[in-house]
Design an enzyme around this catalytic site. Structure first.
Site, mmCIF file in Angstrom:
data_model
loop_
_atom_site.group_PDB
_atom_site.id
_atom_site.type_symbol
_atom_site.label_atom_id
_atom_site.label_comp_id
_atom_site.label_asym_id
_atom_site.label_seq_id
_atom_site.Cartn_x
_atom_site.Cartn_y
_atom_site.Cartn_z
ATOM 1 C CG ASN A 111 40.020 -11.660 -8.648
ATOM 2 O OD1 ASN A 111 40.233 -9.852 -8.489
ATOM 3 N ND2 ASN A 111 37.698 -11.037 -8.686
ATOM 4 C CD GLU A 126 37.808 -11.790 -17.806
ATOM 5 O OE1 GLU A 126 38.999 -11.545 -16.836
ATOM 6 O OE2 GLU A 126 37.431 -11.270 -18.003
ATOM 7 C CD GLU A 145 41.753 -6.342 -20.097
ATOM 8 O OE1 GLU A 145 40.988 -7.013 -20.942
ATOM 9 O OE2 GLU A 145 41.208 -5.830 -18.748
ATOM 10 C CE1 TYR A 197 38.826 -5.566 -21.570
ATOM 11 C CE2 TYR A 197 39.186 -3.254 -21.711
ATOM 12 C CZ TYR A 197 38.821 -4.271 -20.677
ATOM 13 O OH TYR A 197 38.326 -4.325 -20.003
ATOM 14 C CE LYS A 204 29.446 -7.151 -24.696
ATOM 15 N NZ LYS A 204 30.362 -8.294 -25.010
HETATM 16 ZN ZN ZN Z 1 40.022 -8.049 -19.119
#
Ligand code: ZN
Length: 616
Positions: free
Chosen positions: A284, A308, A330, A397, A572
């Site tokens: 965010n 992040e 990602e 990712y 995860k």
């Molecule tokens: Zn990410």
């Protein structure tokens, strides 16, 4: 589809034109939004909200400023909202709600005309709104006050804000939020550093964001600065631990800037959430939401913060136009994260992370292929009629990362860095599709470096299943030493404590993930003596160990297994353990019993995954 893509690329190549991103975003059909931003588009939000912990609802008024209206209807995405009133410039139009779709929710149709300026929606969220997780005091670290956090990505913003819920639509916002007086409210915006006496907070977000980055958290927060422009928010009992763990935050920001240009969002703060947060972190803007499971006590899991932070460029500045292009968010971010870690801690360190990424990627490709989902191992995803959450796998990712790393290795790091700097600059606050990215990087490499990137390169990485044979292979010296230690344990039943004392989380993970098959009970007992895994508070190590414990029916770990699953909501960690449990009838029963207790502690993002997996 592929043919269309081919023709599209050819047209761009023929005319050699810079893609007009505004036009581009109009061309993009986002299958996960009802809104038609090419017709009518919003540009600024004024949000007035009252957060009510008793009813677990937010009562709100959203004033949307219209950027243009070429059509006669503004369409907003909603899910489970109780719409009380709609006004267009003060007048009440006859609005309608469309049929409900289980994934997409309902379209809110509001009649407008070319002169319409402000659309007001007064509404209440549902107590089961999917983005919102309401925690009782008991579910927090300090157990004094309740807690609320939101998770809008991918398409959950619509469950607490009627909006054009597509990553291609950006807006600025201001907000006034009222919360109980003992609590502080924080948003993806300019934030307070102290509690207000009245529980009223004002927020401004001047940089335009897509709806999936609209975020709010309410709780008993305290703040401590790390540098002039960064700091940590957490519950009081967690704050000092977190400040210590993230001491390198400013170095990370400076390191990131030296790689790929100035940080565009003014402040960078981190909010530590309770353990039920379903992700490691959420980027965010201005305020990363982070899981407390990275507070390892030895600063070994801070690459998550680098990740992040990197999103402040890849994702938040240059944004995937649809969730089928998720790898653009990602893959670039994992690449950037590894470069930050290399810059701060050296190549040996970042190669450990890359080697773990490689192992995760191999496992994911095998798993998806064996379960008939091989198509999902392509970078460009087909998510029509599917939940975009299906695309949140290691493919976006780590296959994305290795694709970019292969370009770096093939044509040189210097060139790739020049490209990335310009990419983030040129495309800032815009959206990108896979189909636009290919000609973009191609034209760039051709005109700047006289290098032709071939069709084959893009085809084998983006539109082909599995992993190309020439995928870069990380070389980790540290892990070679772990392999030696593992071999010596297998023959001597001993682990040299001098060596293992130096190991970080990453070495232990490599060790646990590479244990040979068919371990005996004695070997499990011995391993636990040597590594003290069952009593570990390091969530990464514990998770890898618990998977082994389930596999070999190692009973001394069962109590810990249950408390870990009940108290942690990070998907995860939950996925591999539940999956391992489901492999036997006995394990399945246990998994279902634990899940019943754990489910109230999980966010919708997690229950949505595990309800399907664990249904009786
Ligand atoms: Zn990410």
């Amino acid at each position: 589809m592929r043919k269309l893509i081919g023709i599209f690329c050819l047209l761009i190549a023929l005319f050699g034109c810079q893609l007009n991103q505004e036009k581009m975003s109009e061309l993009v059909n986002d299958v996960h939004s009802f809104s038609k931003p090419a017709q009518v588009r919003v540009t600024h939000l004024n949000w007035q909200a009252k957060v009510d912990f008793k009813t677990k609802t937010i009562q709100a008024q959203a004033d949307w400023q219209i950027l243009y209206s070429k059509g006669d209807t503004l369409i907003l995405d909603t899910k489970g909202l109780n719409i009380k009133e709609v006004k267009v410039d003060g007048k009440q139009p006859a609005f309608t709600l469309g049929n409900e779709d289980p994934i997409l929710g309902q379209a809110l149709h509001i009649p407008v005309n070319a002169d319409s300026k402000i659309v007001r929606i007064i509404y209440t969220t549902s107590p089961t709104a999917e983005a919102l997780q309401w925690l009782s005091a008991q579910q927090t670290a300090d157990k004094q006050q309740p807690f609320l956090f939101t998770q809008s990505q991918a398409i959950l913003a619509r469950s607490w804000l009627p909006c054009q819920d597509s990553p291609g639509v950006r807006f600025t916002y201001e907000a006034d939020v009222k919360v109980p007086a003992a609590l502080m409210a924080l948003m993806s915006a300019s934030n307070p550093q102290q509690k207000s006496e009245t529980g009223e907070y004002h927020f401004e977000m001047k940089q335009a964001i897509p709806s999936y980055l609209f975020a709010l958290s309410v709780g008993d927060f305290a703040f401590k600065p790390i540098s002039e422009r960064s700091g940590i928010y957490a519950e009081p009992s967690v704050l000092d631990t977190a400040v210590w763990e993230f001491a390198d935050l400013e170095k990370m920001i400076a390191g990131a800037e030296s790689l790929y240009g100035a940080y565009a969002w003014e402040r960078y703060d981190v909010l530590v959430l309770p353990p039920s947060f379903p992700f490691g972190g959420m980027e965010n803007p201005r305020l990363t939401f982070a899981t407390p499971t990275i507070l390892a006590g030895d600063r070994s899991l801070t690459s998550l913060i680098a990740h992040e932070l990197a999103h402040s460029w890849s994702g938040n500045l240059v944004t995937n136009a649809t969730w089928s292009d998720f790898w653009l968010n990602e893959g670039f971010t994992v690449y950037f994260e590894h470069r930050i870690m290399e810059k701060l801690y050296g190549k040996d360190y970042s190669e450990m992370l890359a080697a773990l990424s490689y192992a995760d990627l191999q496992a994911t490709i095998t798993e998806l292929t064996n379960s008939g989902m091989a198509e999902d191992t392509k970078l460009k995803l087909n998510l029509v009629n599917r939940n975009p959450d299906d695309g949140v796998t290691d493919i976006a990712y780590n296959k994305g990362y290795f694709f970019l790393r292969s370009i770096e290795e093939q044509f040189g790091r210097e060139k790739f860095d020049v490209f990335l700097n310009d990419y983030f600059k040129d495309q800032a606050f815009k959206v990108m599709t896979t189909e636009a990215f290919i000609p973009y990087i191609r034209n760039y490499y051709q005109s700047k470096f006289k290098i032709s990137l071939t069709d084959e390169l893009f085809d084998k990485w983006i539109f082909t299943v599995g992993l190309p044979e020439d995928c870069p292979k990380p070389q980790s010296l540290a892990f070679e030493k772990v392999d030696q230690a593992l071999n010596s344990w297998l023959t001597t039943n001993e682990l040299p404590s001098k060596t293992t004392q130096e190991w970080t989380t990453h070495e232990w993970l490599h060790f646990l993930n590479n244990l040979p098959a068919g371990l005996s009970e004695e070997q499990m007992v011995r391993l636990d003596q040597l590594g003290k895994f069952t009593e570990s508070d390091n969530a990464e190590i514990l998770c890898a160990w618990l998977v082994q414990a389930v596999r070999y029916n190692y009973k001394p770990a069962y109590v810990k297994l249950e408390s870990f699953l009940v108290n942690t909501g990070r998907r995860k960690f939950l996925s591999p353990i539940y999956q391992e449990l489901l492999k036997t009838a006995d394990g399945k029963q246990r998994a279902q019993a634990i899940y019943e207790k754990a489910r109230p502690n999980y966010h919708f993002v997690a229950t949505n995954t595990f309800d399907a997996m664990l249904k009786k």
